[in-house]
Design an enzyme around this catalytic site. Sequence first.
Site, PDB file in Angstrom:
ATOM      1  N   ASN A   9       0.753  -1.199   0.207  1.00 34.51           N
ATOM      2  CA  ASN A   9       0.097  -0.164  -0.092  1.00 34.51           C
ATOM      3  C   ASN A   9       0.961   1.379  -0.101  1.00 34.51           C
ATOM      4  O   ASN A   9       1.485   1.602   0.966  1.00 34.51           O
ATOM      5  CB  ASN A   9      -0.646  -0.057   1.082  1.00 34.51           C
ATOM      6  CG  ASN A   9      -2.032   1.269   1.197  1.00 34.51           C
ATOM      7  OD1 ASN A   9      -1.857   2.033   0.385  1.00 34.51           O
ATOM      8  ND2 ASN A   9      -2.857   1.147   2.211  1.00 34.51           N
ATOM      9  N   ARG A  90      -2.629  -2.147  -3.385  1.00 38.54           N
ATOM     10  CA  ARG A  90      -3.790  -0.970  -3.201  1.00 38.54           C
ATOM     11  C   ARG A  90      -3.634   0.012  -4.196  1.00 38.54           C
ATOM     12  O   ARG A  90      -2.545   0.582  -4.015  1.00 38.54           O
ATOM     13  CB  ARG A  90      -3.873  -0.724  -1.950  1.00 38.54           C
ATOM     14  CG  ARG A  90      -5.190   0.354  -1.750  1.00 38.54           C
ATOM     15  CD  ARG A  90      -5.171   0.870  -0.231  1.00 38.54           C
ATOM     16  NE  ARG A  90      -6.292   1.689  -0.041  1.00 38.54           N
ATOM     17  CZ  ARG A  90      -6.230   2.606   0.640  1.00 38.54           C
ATOM     18  NH1 ARG A  90      -5.423   3.106   1.294  1.00 38.54           N
ATOM     19  NH2 ARG A  90      -7.443   3.343   0.624  1.00 38.54           N
ATOM     20  N   HIS A 179     -12.629   3.661  -0.608  1.00 42.48           N
ATOM     21  CA  HIS A 179     -12.834   2.740   0.644  1.00 42.48           C
ATOM     22  C   HIS A 179     -13.328   1.374   0.242  1.00 42.48           C
ATOM     23  O   HIS A 179     -13.989   0.424   1.106  1.00 42.48           O
ATOM     24  CB  HIS A 179     -13.151   3.309   1.828  1.00 42.48           C
ATOM     25  CG  HIS A 179     -12.549   4.261   2.724  1.00 42.48           C
ATOM     26  ND1 HIS A 179     -13.254   5.131   3.513  1.00 42.48           N
ATOM     27  CD2 HIS A 179     -11.308   4.464   2.856  1.00 42.48           C
ATOM     28  CE1 HIS A 179     -12.230   5.903   4.113  1.00 42.48           C
ATOM     29  NE2 HIS A 179     -11.222   5.629   3.541  1.00 42.48           N
ATOM     30  N   ARG A 240      -9.917  15.876   6.791  1.00 39.86           N
ATOM     31  CA  ARG A 240     -10.679  16.566   5.425  1.00 39.86           C
ATOM     32  C   ARG A 240     -11.991  16.814   5.607  1.00 39.86           C
ATOM     33  O   ARG A 240     -12.366  16.469   6.837  1.00 39.86           O
ATOM     34  CB  ARG A 240     -10.726  15.223   4.324  1.00 39.86           C
ATOM     35  CG  ARG A 240      -9.459  15.043   3.833  1.00 39.86           C
ATOM     36  CD  ARG A 240      -9.687  13.710   2.877  1.00 39.86           C
ATOM     37  NE  ARG A 240      -9.104  12.630   3.481  1.00 39.86           N
ATOM     38  CZ  ARG A 240      -8.845  11.149   2.993  1.00 39.86           C
ATOM     39  NH1 ARG A 240     -10.019  10.864   2.230  1.00 39.86           N
ATOM     40  NH2 ARG A 240      -8.348  10.496   3.913  1.00 39.86           N
ATOM     41  N   GLU A 383      -8.479  -4.660   5.482  1.00 38.18           N
ATOM     42  CA  GLU A 383      -8.265  -4.491   3.958  1.00 38.18           C
ATOM     43  C   GLU A 383      -7.205  -5.272   3.547  1.00 38.18           C
ATOM     44  O   GLU A 383      -7.212  -5.759   2.182  1.00 38.18           O
ATOM     45  CB  GLU A 383      -7.788  -2.888   3.737  1.00 38.18           C
ATOM     46  CG  GLU A 383      -9.193  -2.031   3.778  1.00 38.18           C
ATOM     47  CD  GLU A 383      -8.914  -0.533   4.039  1.00 38.18           C
ATOM     48  OE1 GLU A 383      -8.733  -0.053   5.119  1.00 38.18           O
ATOM     49  OE2 GLU A 383      -9.055   0.122   2.925  1.00 38.18           O
TER      50      GLU A 383
END
Length: 399
Positions: A9, A90, A179, A240, A383
């Site tokens: 990732n 990813r 996601h 964010r 994940e």
Amino acid sequence: MKDSVLVVNSGSSSVKYQLVDPVTGVAIASGLVERIGEPDGRITHHHDGVDRERMGPIGDHGDGLRLAFEMFAEDGTDLTTVGIAAVGHRVVHGGEVFYEPTVITPDVLAEIRRLSSLAPLHNPANVLGIESAMAVLPNVPHVAVFDTAFFHTLPAKARTYAIDAEVAKAHDVRRYGFHGTSHQYVSGRVAEFLGRDIGELNQIVLHLGNGASASAIAGGRAVDTSMGLTPLEGLVMGTRSGDIDPGLVMHLRRSAGLDVDAIDDLLNRRSGLKGLCGVNDFRELRRLIDDGDADAALAYDVYIHRLRKYIGAYLLSLGGVDVITFTAGVGENSAPVRADALAGLERLGIEIDADRNTARSREARVISTDASAVTVLVVPTNEELAIAQQALRAGAPTV
Ligand code: AMP
């Protein structure tokens, strides 16, 4: 260790990696390469309950991965000969093109690079990570698993922005969602945990981590999600903003004289909880609230208010829901967030059990009362495992 999967990732200046047993889900080893390209680079490598660290400059993603491989070798594991079945990468943005785990060929890599215009902070880093990993493990299938893929099924009414259709088409503007690996994995685990057919369930999944997103899933297919063209839309996040009036961008351009990079930085890195009260970690936020900090209390209220709006919207767009599930760092660990997100909704058939909600556990669990018409769950996301399994299926279908 044979038939394990290396999951990579890559961020702009970091690479997270994990060697996973795709059957048991056990992480055989994992690590983080940080501050790539800076003088004070660092690798933290975890194996068999022992953490080891190396400091020093790391030139680029390739150097970082080569150093990680050396750490593996010091553990007695030669990754080039150990029998890795696939490498799962990813990749943040798959655009309109990729909606399945995809074996990486030169053409696929070129397309991921082309999609950088949609994810300028993420896809270039993903490309660097892929190139570096392919150079050090050239004889293993490398598979891209896209964060956007699960939301490929969004109906047109949920994926379309109400702007000039020709402009949208010319610039690939639509809602993509992110996601996706987590929402897909968790919604599948929900069905498994409840012993129900996923095809029969209407679900809301709340992935609340440093980044945060909500999704509405009908019969295993995503029908709405809170993130859009980029991972900036939707819920209030660590740094964010989530939803804002788009007019804010023009206002800041005209009134504050900020250019597009400065506004990007403001909305992605200096907004959300951090922008409102200076911290983006929920544990620190709670401490500030307990100390009577008014900014922290407001940040928390804004966060919960936005979350409830999305839950309400998805209850209606699904026309009723069977399960609401909390996952990721905040969703799995913060009992107050779960309680406040669903407080006072008994008349809608949603009732949290206070003791179940505050019980500490790392396992999937029910936190609603037995009388609650809607089942509320906490399900840990994974994940890396989801990427490992998808990479194995796509890259080594005979295994
Ligand atoms: P993630 O992005 O899923 O790794 O989630 C990271 C976030 O989870 C952190 O920034 C914290 O805000 C939150 N978090 C982690 N552990 C806890 C905890 N024990 N209680 C509350 N929040 C937590």
